[in-house]
Design an enzyme around this catalytic site. Structure first.
Site: not given
Ligand code: NAD
Ligand code: DAU
Length: 353
Positions: A134, A158
């Site tokens: 999002d 990102y």
């Molecule tokens: P993550 O960082 O936990 O995992 C990413 C994985 O991709 C890892 O296993 C890493 O080794 C692999 N990777 C990275 N670069 C690579 C490459 N060049 N080739 C092959 N593998 C590679 O990420 P996540 O939180 O599981 O997110 C997964 C997907 O979902 C991402 O595309 C992210 O943008 C999306 N997403 C994440 C969130 C969230 O809250 N975490 C929310 C919405 C969307």
């Molecule tokens: O919205 C979806 C996204 O959520 C994904 O696309 C990303 O891959 C995922 O990492 C996540 O992004 P955020 O930046 O929202 O997640 P993060 O856990 O880093 O931070 C959540 C919120 O907390 C954000 O407002 C930043 C804040 N934060 C984060 C960290 C790491 C803090 O206040 N302190 C911290 O130490």
């Protein structure tokens, strides 16, 4: 059903693979480079399952990916591999452009070559799901929700790299008529979440009596979804979504960061009593540059069109997550040794307010 999953050793990818193999009985090929964020120990539940295969490869490696398509012959691709941490994208954007943009381009091209080589029912049922965020929509003010028609307005390297990859995915659907779908999900949380992200970082720092860093004044809002609800949503989109469409995924669950962290502290105080309330560990630190104020998803399209909805409430999800971290130090202990989590401090000199 044969599903090629990229990024399956990551947080969400591993939940997707567990769901596909253990709940659906599908065959899975996991392609993952195993960056710092990739942890094969997240996949122990399926590691010895005959339906699971693993290929360590970079999604930017055209030859390795093309060969994987040719030999595995997937019915579906679920593309999750990405650099995912916003703070890291601020300090080193190059990896994000490389993997998120060029890696997605390579995945789309290899998928297109494979899809154009197959015929009949196999070609008809082929799907490529590009998993996105999002964050591509930028920041919301109060009262608004992100819909699938919201304007793209990314703030961080990102989210800009994910926005670019979404545009590539949509273009491959329009230009080549490829059966591509895009999902844009809100913040996930749950087991196997890498301890650099807010929720696991807060749980582990509070548990260990370390300060819990909150950016700015802690009032930024995120819309939290339990990771297993997301895994189910992705499977639903790949199975029943309309090709060429985007689907927003979220749990209608907005929380201010400060309230999330307070809930974690008070839950931990009950489960593992400490000398003083853990809330005292919360420390406001310098804000993340370009920090989006609020995200909130309108999940109506998922709910009405595909019959999906989030099942796990935040209170029960947080409790499950905390219980999981308390019981699974074997998983996070080694990761904590190598990653302190607070990468922003290296950017901002870490001045505490
Ligand atoms: P993550 O960082 O936990 O995992 C990413 C994985 O991709 C890892 O296993 C890493 O080794 C692999 N990777 C990275 N670069 C690579 C490459 N060049 N080739 C092959 N593998 C590679 O990420 P996540 O939180 O599981 O997110 C997964 C997907 O979902 C991402 O595309 C992210 O943008 C999306 N997403 C994440 C969130 C969230 O809250 N975490 C929310 C919405 C969307
Ligand atoms: O919205 C979806 C996204 O959520 C994904 O696309 C990303 O891959 C995922 O990492 C996540 O992004 P955020 O930046 O929202 O997640 P993060 O856990 O880093 O931070 C959540 C919120 O907390 C954000 O407002 C930043 C804040 N934060 C984060 C960290 C790491 C803090 O206040 N302190 C911290 O130490």
């Amino acid at each position: 059903m044969r599903v090629l999953v990229t990024g399956g050793a990551g947080f969400i990818g591993s939940a997707v693979i567990r769901h596909l193999i253990l709940e659906k009985g599908y065959e899975v090929l996991n392609i993952d480079k195993l960056t710092y964020a990739g942890t094969l120990s997240s996949l122990l539940a399926v590691a010895h399952n005959p339906s699971y295969r693993f290929l360590r490869a970079d999604i930017c490696d055209g030859r390795a990916v093309a060969e994987a398509f040719a030999t595995f012959k997937p019915d579906r691709v679920m593309h999750l591999a990405a650099e995912s941490h916003v703070d890291r994208s601020i300090s080193s954007a190059g990896e994000f452009v490389q993997t998120n943009v060029l890696g997605t381009f390579n995945m789309l091209e290899c998928a297109r070559t494979y899809w154009q080589s197959i015929t009949g029912e196999t070609r008809h049922k082929f799907r490529f799901l590009h998993v996105s965020t999002d964050e591509v929509y930028g920041s919301l003010s109060e009262g608004q929700l992100f819909s699938e028609n919201s304007r793209y307005d990314p703030s961080s390297p990102y989210s800009a790299s994910k926005a670019a990859s979404d545009h590539l995915a949509k273009a491959w659907a329009r230009t080549y008529n490829m059966p591509v779908l895009v999902s844009n999900c809100s913040n996930n949380y749950g087991p196997f979440h890498f301890p650099e992200k807010l929720i696991p970082l807060a749980i582990l720092n509070a548990l260990e009596g370390k300060s819990v860093p909150l950016y700015g004044d802690g009032t930024n809002i995120r819309d939290w979804l339990f990771v297993e609800d997301h895994a189910r949503a992705l499977d639903t989109i790949a199975e029943r979504g309309r090709v060429g469409e985007s689907y927003n995924v979220g749990g209608r669950n907005e929380w201010r960061n400060i309230d999330v962290v307070r809930l974690i502290c008070s839950t931990l105080d009950v489960l593992v009593p400490a000398d003083r309330p853990r809330e005292e560990l919360i420390q406001l630190i310098e804000d993340r540059p370009g920090h989006d104020l609020r995200y909130a998803i309108d999940a109506a399209k998922m709910e009405k069109e595909l019959g999906w909805k989030a099942l796990c409430s935040f209170e029960s999800g947080i409790e499950k997550t905390i219980d999981w971290y308390l019981a699974n130090q074997w998983w996070w202990g080694p990761l904590r040794k190598h990653h302190d989590g607070v990468h922003l401090e290296t950017l901002t000199s870490g001045t505490a307010k």
